[in-house]
Design a protein around this motif. Structure first.
Motif, PDB file in Angstrom:
ATOM      1  N   ILE A   1       0.874  -1.166   0.000  1.00 13.43           N
ATOM      2  CA  ILE A   1       0.000   0.000   0.000  1.00 13.43           C
ATOM      3  C   ILE A   1       0.912   1.216   0.000  1.00 13.43           C
ATOM      4  CG2 ILE A   1      -1.759   1.296   1.267  1.00 13.43           C
ATOM      5  CD1 ILE A   1      -2.670  -1.383   2.480  1.00 13.43           C
ATOM      6  N   VAL A   2       0.895   1.974  -1.073  1.00 14.15           N
ATOM      7  CA  VAL A   2       1.846   3.072  -1.213  1.00 14.15           C
ATOM      8  C   VAL A   2       1.264   4.404  -0.739  1.00 14.15           C
ATOM      9  CG1 VAL A   2       3.072   1.940  -3.086  1.00 14.15           C
ATOM     10  CG2 VAL A   2       1.187   3.506  -3.623  1.00 14.15           C
ATOM     11  N   LEU A   3      -0.062   4.506  -0.689  1.00 15.27           N
ATOM     12  CA  LEU A   3      -0.718   5.738  -0.283  1.00 15.27           C
ATOM     13  C   LEU A   3      -2.143   5.423   0.136  1.00 15.27           C
ATOM     14  CD1 LEU A   3      -0.121   8.867  -0.247  1.00 15.27           C
ATOM     15  CD2 LEU A   3      -1.380   8.984  -2.412  1.00 15.27           C
ATOM     16  N   ALA A   4      -2.663   6.211   1.067  1.00 12.21           N
ATOM     17  CA  ALA A   4      -4.049   6.041   1.508  1.00 12.21           C
ATOM     18  C   ALA A   4      -4.707   7.411   1.611  1.00 12.21           C
ATOM     19  CB  ALA A   4      -4.103   5.316   2.854  1.00 12.21           C
ATOM     20  N   ALA A   5      -6.029   7.418   1.496  1.00 13.56           N
ATOM     21  CA  ALA A   5      -6.738   8.695   1.524  1.00 13.56           C
ATOM     22  C   ALA A   5      -8.179   8.497   1.965  1.00 13.56           C
ATOM     23  CB  ALA A   5      -6.702   9.367   0.162  1.00 13.56           C
TER      24      ALA A   5
END
Length: 284
Positions: free
Chosen positions: A4-8
């Motif tokens: 998981i490289v980014l979350a929002a």
């Protein structure tokens, strides 16, 4: 090994679409659109090839469900707001292997979850609206997870989040994880909507203040305190989908061990009585 490289946490209000059409809302949601574009740019820079969206517009009443189809294509009209979203074209590749793996991992962890490969199982606009805008900056495969959970606990949704991380790390996917839903979600009563300029106002000052406090905690990295208040926040501030999308997000990020400072990329704004924003949750 996947990651998981980014979350929002992302808004998906229909007025984002209306903002690009002639009428009284034209241009009024540009900040929300810009937030989606920025999130997609960040995901592209980090090499994301798949977006996993926890969708608070997909209602479920038993078990957990994942739309793991190989492709999502067609025209979408919202059954909730057909006057706002109608005949919206969409065409996104799916990631069936990852969707299936998430379902297996969740079920093995004790939370019964089914992945579906059905052309007739439509995505909801909690998935399609973010992809409508993010896809302009970066085309990604899509996995949609139901997050309007009517008889489920936040602890179960935490397990779904943990299963997302387990499945991603066992794959070769690089993932943007999106919790698609509002903060507070107390929509104006129908009879009060027009009188209160409902499209652009919040329905409760108390709830607005709690929303702002939550954003402050996220920006300071005080996620452990937020999680202690999550059940009451979801109940008393009418969190969208009871905030199961947010519980899934935190489950994937490590729950109360997550300490990163969030970045608000769209300033908080009211919409139809609800509290909306776009927030990046960095992944170290």
């Amino acid at each position: 090994m996947g990651e998981i490289v980014l979350a929002a946490k992302c808004t998906h209000v229909p007025t984002m679409l209306m903002s690009e059409q002639d009428g009284p809302v034209k241009g009024k949601r540009q900040a929300a659109i810009d937030g989606h574009l920025e999130i997609a740019r960040r995901a592209k820079a980090l090499g994301a090839d798949t977006v996993v969206i926890c969708d608070t517009h997909w209602v479920i009443n038993a078990g957990f469900h994942i739309n793991a189809n190989h492709r999502f294509q067609g025209l979408f009209t919202s059954n909730e707001f057909p006057q706002f979203i109608q005949n919206m074209p969409f065409d996104h590749a799916g990631n069936p292997a990852l969707g299936d793996a998430i379902a297996r991992a969740a079920t093995e962890a004790g939370v019964y979850t089914l992945a579906h490969h059905l052309d007739t199982l439509e995505c909801e606009y909690g998935t399609l609206v973010p992809m409508h805008f993010m896809g302009r900056e970066h085309r990604m495969k899509v996995v949609s997870i139901a997050a309007w959970c009517t008889v489920h606990s936040h602890d179960e949704s935490r397990v779904i989040g943990e299963a997302i991380r387990t499945a991603v790390e066992a794959s070769d996917a690089r993932v943007l994880l999106v919790a698609s839903g509002s903060l507070s979600h107390k929509i104006w009563p129908n009879k009060d909507y027009a009188a209160n300029n409902g499209t652009f106002t919040i329905s409760s000052e108390f709830i607005r203040q709690v929303d702002l406090h939550v954003l402050d905690m996220w920006q300071r990295g005080d996620h452990a305190t937020f999680l202690k208040m999550l059940p009451d926040y979801a109940q008393f501030c009418c969190g969208e989908g009871s905030m199961h999308d947010t519980a899934m997000l935190y489950g994937a990020l490590g729950w109360d061990s997550y300490t990163e400072k969030c970045e608000v990329v769209t300033p908080y704004f009211p919409s139809s009585g609800t509290g909306q924003t776009n927030v990046i949750f960095p992944v170290s």
